[in-house]
Design a protein around this motif. Sequence first.
Motif: not given
Length: 395
Positions: A95-97, A143-146, A150-163, A227-233
Amino acid sequence: MTDHFGHAVMPQATHDEQAMEDHFLAMRLWTIQNMDPLDKRLVNEVIVPEIEAKTGAAPKSSAQMRAALEDQPFHQYWLSLSFFYQDQIWRTLGASVDRQYDTLAHAVSEQTVAPRGSLTLDPDLAIPRYIAAFDHHRMPGSYHVDTSAEDFRAGALYDRFASTYLRNLNGGWKNDGRGQTLVAHLRDFYPDLKPRRILDLGCSVGHSTVAIAAAFPDAEVHAIDVGAPMLRYGHARAEAMGQAIHFSQQNAERTRFEDGSFDLVTSSALLHETSAAAMRNIFAECHRLLRPGGVMAHVEVPPRHEHLGLWEQMRCDFESHYNNEPFMAALSRVDYVATSVGAGFQGGDVIVGYRKGVAEARASRDDFFTQGDPQGRTLLGSWYVCSAIKSTGLN
């Protein structure tokens, strides 16, 4: 809004969002500190004696006690809490992303105007079933749902979750503890390695890749993921952190790189999310891609079945049965040396063992050990490492 932390494309949290994150993280910590010991007592003081009384022998593996344990209301409560807080953290962060998606999109675009590195995507790449069939560690969409070009949501979500999820236990907001640990291992066992070209497999958003690139500033660094959204991010993230990394969308089992094109091939927490067949293919691909004298190095989740007590085995199995990590339990039984030899490496050139996690890549043989404690105590804060050098073919 809370104070900005991290890099230029890291999702930020409002006061209320941070409070919600902290609430469910506190629930996780409370469960680990208070419920885990009681669940372990349930195994050792109730389940094991019951099975021993019925069969005349104590169970030797968690598989022999799973059904009896899951009939216990207390264990059912432990199970419910363990995946409830995980789901709620994902929901809060998602929801934050979404709230700041447009702001993040602008930041991602800004970082890639004049890039040091590059990004190459393959919209026709077939996503392997071991990725496509699961929302790994219960991450919605995996990781891969696009959803767009230009989608990067999965990458942003994973980065925030990991930290957020591990906080300072894996490098803080950089979440680069695995990468630092891998570099420390390389400096320990391959001190003369001066790689000109490096490939990081299954890089996700480049948490470890950035650490590896920083450790070898003269090397050309490539990183791949499906995962394309992971790579874009990840591309924008690396640019924001000042690292020139060449990201491309490829399957680590069958890359498009030529034979013998790298001096170092790495992965961090990739193998437990692939099948046994895929792991064999990845090791064979590492051997194909390395120049003679080149090194492969994999840092993985630490559970090894032979070094775990019954409750610790069950905890590892939980990841497979309930936390959408279906191959983790099987990986804990894999013979890394045999897999390496099957891929073409010489058995005497393969190193396997636990590596103490480090925040900075300092070399110390005291951080490497081969035996685990049966109660799992020495496994805390550690990773499992497999590395090997490709034979030069000279006697």
